[in-house]
Design a protein around this motif. Structure first.
Motif, short mmCIF file in Angstrom:
data_model
loop_
_atom_site.label_atom_id
_atom_site.label_comp_id
_atom_site.label_asym_id
_atom_site.label_seq_id
_atom_site.Cartn_x
_atom_site.Cartn_y
_atom_site.Cartn_z
N ARG A 61 -11.09 8.83 -14.56
CA ARG A 61 -12.25 9.46 -14.21
C ARG A 61 -12.58 9.71 -12.60
NH1 ARG A 61 -17.98 7.85 -17.02
NH2 ARG A 61 -19.35 9.90 -16.61
N SER A 62 -11.68 8.94 -11.93
CA SER A 62 -11.89 9.31 -10.43
C SER A 62 -10.75 10.18 -9.91
CB SER A 62 -12.01 7.87 -9.53
OG SER A 62 -10.61 7.47 -9.55
N GLY A 63 -9.77 10.50 -10.99
CA GLY A 63 -8.48 11.43 -10.52
C GLY A 63 -7.41 10.53 -10.02
N GLU A 64 -7.56 9.35 -10.15
CA GLU A 64 -6.66 8.46 -9.76
C GLU A 64 -5.56 7.68 -10.64
OE1 GLU A 64 -8.21 6.55 -5.41
OE2 GLU A 64 -9.66 6.58 -7.20
N THR A 65 -4.62 7.91 -11.06
CA THR A 65 -3.87 7.44 -12.34
C THR A 65 -2.54 7.10 -11.71
OG1 THR A 65 -5.08 8.75 -13.85
CG2 THR A 65 -2.91 7.58 -14.65
N GLY A 66 -2.22 5.65 -11.72
CA GLY A 66 -1.10 5.17 -11.29
C GLY A 66 -0.63 5.28 -9.88
N VAL A 67 -1.90 5.20 -9.04
CA VAL A 67 -1.80 5.33 -7.59
C VAL A 67 -1.65 4.12 -6.87
CG1 VAL A 67 -2.90 5.92 -5.32
CG2 VAL A 67 -3.49 7.50 -7.30
N ARG A 68 -0.20 4.09 -6.51
CA ARG A 68 0.15 2.72 -5.90
C ARG A 68 -0.42 2.55 -4.30
NH1 ARG A 68 2.66 -0.56 -8.71
NH2 ARG A 68 3.86 0.19 -10.66
N LEU A 69 -0.88 1.46 -4.10
CA LEU A 69 -1.47 1.13 -2.68
C LEU A 69 -0.60 0.30 -1.96
CD1 LEU A 69 -5.04 0.56 -3.73
CD2 LEU A 69 -4.17 2.74 -2.95
N ASP A 70 -0.52 0.55 -0.65
CA ASP A 70 0.29 -0.08 0.13
C ASP A 70 -0.39 -1.13 0.88
OD1 ASP A 70 2.11 -1.15 2.15
OD2 ASP A 70 2.72 0.82 2.68
N ARG A 71 -0.15 -2.47 0.80
CA ARG A 71 -1.03 -3.74 1.25
C ARG A 71 -0.84 -3.53 2.70
NH1 ARG A 71 -1.93 -8.58 -2.06
NH2 ARG A 71 -1.96 -7.68 -4.49
N ARG A 72 0.09 -3.17 3.33
CA ARG A 72 0.10 -3.08 4.79
C ARG A 72 -0.84 -2.17 5.35
NH1 ARG A 72 6.44 -1.31 5.07
NH2 ARG A 72 5.50 0.25 3.59
N ASP A 73 -1.56 -1.44 4.52
CA ASP A 73 -2.63 -0.53 5.10
C ASP A 73 -3.74 -1.60 5.58
OD1 ASP A 73 -1.31 1.76 4.55
OD2 ASP A 73 -2.51 2.37 2.79
N LEU A 74 -3.81 -2.91 5.13
CA LEU A 74 -5.05 -3.76 5.75
C LEU A 74 -4.90 -3.70 7.13
CD1 LEU A 74 -7.19 -5.73 4.73
CD2 LEU A 74 -5.34 -7.25 4.97
N ALA A 75 -3.55 -3.57 7.87
CA ALA A 75 -3.64 -3.74 9.05
C ALA A 75 -4.38 -2.80 9.83
CB ALA A 75 -2.31 -3.70 9.74
#
Length: 292
Positions: A61-75
């Motif tokens: 519904r948000s147009g995000e399917t199988g989008v992988r996130l990089d945990r390093r982005d927390l920095a």
């Protein structure tokens, strides 16, 4: 949870909540239009993050399917202190069960409901930390922000602070009210902040009469808490996990809010968009609104 701390000596807290999806594309606007703009004008800030971490987004519904996130982005989050919450449905088990009993407002197998509950859980964790930390006892104003929003103009904290002097007050944007109040960002005094940040506690009583819907839940909680609501001049656009900026119809679903805060029951339910809530929501969903 993991904690990163610094000594506190500020009276206005910026509280980031939810997830850091899109932070690569929003960080510059947060730094420029929230932190630097206010610091340059003498507003002292301490920045806190209470962030849900997960590896993948699957929400068609948000147009995000199988989008992988990089945990390093927390920095990339510009926060003095960060509490990391490993997202787990066990943390929202009771409110999710209550929400299921009332039906799925968003009609996507409760995916948007789960996203909302996890976001509210991060706020609940934030408030627990704030109220138990003696170093934050002197903080009397709180700016709640989602880090996955690109802030298009400065959020002027200083000029809005005087509106909080009446007590029990929350300032909110007018746009994207969807029959209630915009739940994406807020400036509040301590009492208003408590009501804003503890909405997770009221899922069961809200869902007795209607399906869970984000903006109506906020209206419900503010009315129950006898909180005054006023206008916060701010604009922000959601950024997806792949960097896509969601078009926002700022002139639609716009609840007219008073400059001087008033109780919810005193604010006319007048919107620039007069279409029924579900019809309005369906139109916005095509633009990506109802993915959270």
């Amino acid at each position: 949870m993991r904690h990163i701390s610094e000594k506190w000596d500020r009276r206005v807290a910026v509280v980031f909540f939810g997830s850091v999806r899109g932070i690569r594309w929003t960080r510059e606007s947060i730094q420029r239009n929230v932190i630097d703009w206010n610091a340059d004008r003498g507003t002292h800030l301490v920045t806190l993050g209470f962030i849900n971490l997960f590896d993948r987004i699957d929400n068609p519904r948000s147009g995000e399917t199988g989008v992988r996130l990089d945990r390093r982005d927390l920095a990339l989050l510009p926060a003095n202190r960060c509490v990391v919450i490993e997202q787990d449905d066990r943390d929202i088990e009771a409110p999710l069960q209550a929400a299921r009993l009332s039906g799925d407002f968003y009609n996507n197998d409760f995916q948007s409901v789960r996203n909302l509950l996890h976001q509210l859980n991060s706020l609940r964790v934030a408030w627990d930390a704030i109220t138990t930390d003696p170093n934050l006892s002197m903080v009397d104003a709180f700016l709640f922000l989602r880090p996955d929003l690109r802030y298009d103009r400065p959020i002027r904290i200083g000029p809005h602070i005087h509106k909080l002097s009446s007590g029990n007050t929350v300032l909110l944007p007018e746009w994207q009210s969807f029959g209630g109040f915009n739940d994406r960002l807020a400036l509040a005094d301590r009492f208003g902040a408590q009501v804003y940040a503890t909405r997770l506690d009221h899922i069961s009583d809200f869902c007795v009469t209607k399906p869970l819907q984000a903006e109506l839940l906020l209206s419900h909680c503010l009315e129950r808490g006898e909180v005054r609501v006023g206008r916060l001049n701010a604009r922000a656009r959601r950024v997806r996990g792949d960097g896509t900026v969601v078009p926002e119809a700022f002139g639609k679903s716009r609840r007219q809010l008073p400059r001087s805060p008033q109780f919810v029951t005193e604010i006319p339910e007048i919107s620039k968009d007069t279409a029924p809530l579900r019809a309005r929501d369906a139109v916005a969903a095509k633009m990506g609104r109802r993915g959270g």
